[in-house]
Design a protein around this motif. Structure first.
Motif, PDB file in Angstrom:
ATOM      1  N   THR A 172      -5.495   3.121   3.685  1.00  0.00           N
ATOM      2  CA  THR A 172      -5.932   1.892   3.022  1.00  0.00           C
ATOM      3  C   THR A 172      -5.605   0.689   3.885  1.00  0.00           C
ATOM      4  OG1 THR A 172      -5.504   2.909   0.873  1.00  0.00           O
ATOM      5  CG2 THR A 172      -5.746   0.511   0.921  1.00  0.00           C
ATOM      6  N   THR A 173      -4.422   0.680   4.476  1.00  0.00           N
ATOM      7  CA  THR A 173      -4.005  -0.439   5.329  1.00  0.00           C
ATOM      8  C   THR A 173      -4.908  -0.575   6.544  1.00  0.00           C
ATOM      9  OG1 THR A 173      -1.727  -0.023   4.634  1.00  0.00           O
ATOM     10  CG2 THR A 173      -2.038  -1.461   6.532  1.00  0.00           C
ATOM     11  N   ASP A 183      -0.697   4.167   1.046  1.00  0.00           N
ATOM     12  CA  ASP A 183      -1.434   5.030   1.974  1.00  0.00           C
ATOM     13  C   ASP A 183      -1.822   4.215   3.202  1.00  0.00           C
ATOM     14  OD1 ASP A 183      -3.110   6.753   3.330  1.00  0.00           O
ATOM     15  OD2 ASP A 183      -4.203   7.408   1.557  1.00  0.00           O
ATOM     16  N   GLN A 188      -7.966  -0.183   6.762  1.00  0.00           N
ATOM     17  CA  GLN A 188      -9.204  -0.878   6.421  1.00  0.00           C
ATOM     18  C   GLN A 188      -9.017  -2.391   6.426  1.00  0.00           C
ATOM     19  OE1 GLN A 188     -10.628   0.662   2.685  1.00  0.00           O
ATOM     20  NE2 GLN A 188     -10.595   2.783   3.381  1.00  0.00           N
ATOM     21  N   HIS A 244       0.832  -1.197   0.000  1.00  0.00           N
ATOM     22  CA  HIS A 244       0.000   0.000   0.000  1.00  0.00           C
ATOM     23  C   HIS A 244       0.871   1.253   0.000  1.00  0.00           C
ATOM     24  CE1 HIS A 244      -3.545  -2.332   2.005  1.00  0.00           C
ATOM     25  NE2 HIS A 244      -3.538  -2.461   0.696  1.00  0.00           N
TER      26      HIS A 244
END
Length: 278
Positions: free
Chosen positions: A254-255, A251, A257, A249
């Motif tokens: 995003t991780t 960002d 989530q 990733h």
């Protein structure tokens, strides 16, 4: 007019180095659909097109298509094929809140994988569970991407054409070593009996059937990626930056989530609350 824009947009998609093959495929579908239903690229035409999408598709699909077109239209403006991007003046549909991801413990995921009889499929899913690779990243692995001496894996087909190295779990090395001993020395790491890359539908089906039999619910390949991230962060106290890099990733949002809250964490957090003495 729309024929011109169709050709330009398809060329932009094809020439972009930042789009993965799957993203390019989706964008081509979006562009062809838009150019076959819209009269031109202006605000009234886009309003009509958005209303048509809302009547036919789910909110998630509508939002994705419009955001994709907005990105592509920006490129048209940059190359001066379009004076301005009309979608910058239109309120774009918001992306729906993602559905709650189903939680699978490492133990449950491992139980399912252990029932898979096919050696190739077993090694494939064992790797997904212990590396967090995306399904297609693993399908495209080559033997030369595997470095058992350095105990790492080179991911050359990451999303957005990003590459990364992923360290190998000790037991995963044992599984891969055993797997390679009985496989022909071909280019692909995982292949079917005809020497081609694994069939996506058939490979997913094997995991689905195994999970329905063992857990009475469906475990999907992407769930293994989520289980990998959640287990590292929750149970092994890996920091967020490490998990983010392992997943590929760019960002941290995003991780986040991918790291699911567990009932045990929630319960212990509540129990730490102390009443205020008045």
């Amino acid at each position: 007019m729309m024929t011109f824009y169709l050709e330009r947009l398809l060329k932009i998609i094809e020439q972009s180095p930042s789009y993965s093959p799957l993203t390019k495929k989706a964008y081509r579908v979006d562009v062809r659909h838009f150019c076959s239903h819209a009269e031109t690229i202006d605000i009234p035409s886009l309003h009509r097109y958005m209303n048509q999408l809302k009547q036919t598709y789910a909110p998630t699909t509508v939002a994705r298509r419009i955001h994709a077109l907005a990105t592509l239209f920006d490129t048209l403006v940059t190359e001066r094929s379009l004076v301005k991007n009309p979608l910058s003046q239109i309120k774009k549909p918001s992306r729906p809140i993602p559905k709650h991801r189903t939680t699978f413990s490492y133990t449950d995921a491992r139980r399912v994988i252990e029932t898979i009889q096919d050696e190739t499929t077993y090694a494939f899913y064992f790797l997904l569970l212990h590396t967090g690779l995306r399904f297609n990243e693993a399908r495209q692995l080559r033997r030369t991407d595997l470095d058992l001496t350095e105990r790492q894996l080179f991911v050359r087909h990451g999303k957005g054409q990003k590459t990364r190295y992923v360290p190998l779990h000790d037991e995963l090395i044992m599984v891969l070593t055993r797997y390679l001993d009985v496989q022909p020395n071909d280019e692909l790491l995982f292949q079917n009996d005809t020497g081609r890359s694994l069939d996506p539908n058939q490979t997913r089906k094997q995991l689905r059937l195994a999970s329905q039999q063992i857990l009475k619910r469906t475990l999907r390949p992407h769930d293994l990626r989520v289980t990998f991230a959640t287990t590292l962060y929750r149970e092994h106290q890996a920091d967020l930056l490490t998990v983010m890099r392992l997943l590929g990733h760019s960002d941290a949002k995003t991780t986040q989530q991918y790291i699911l809250p567990s009932s045990e964490v929630a319960r212990s957090s509540i129990n730490r609350l102390t009443p205020t003495t008045h």
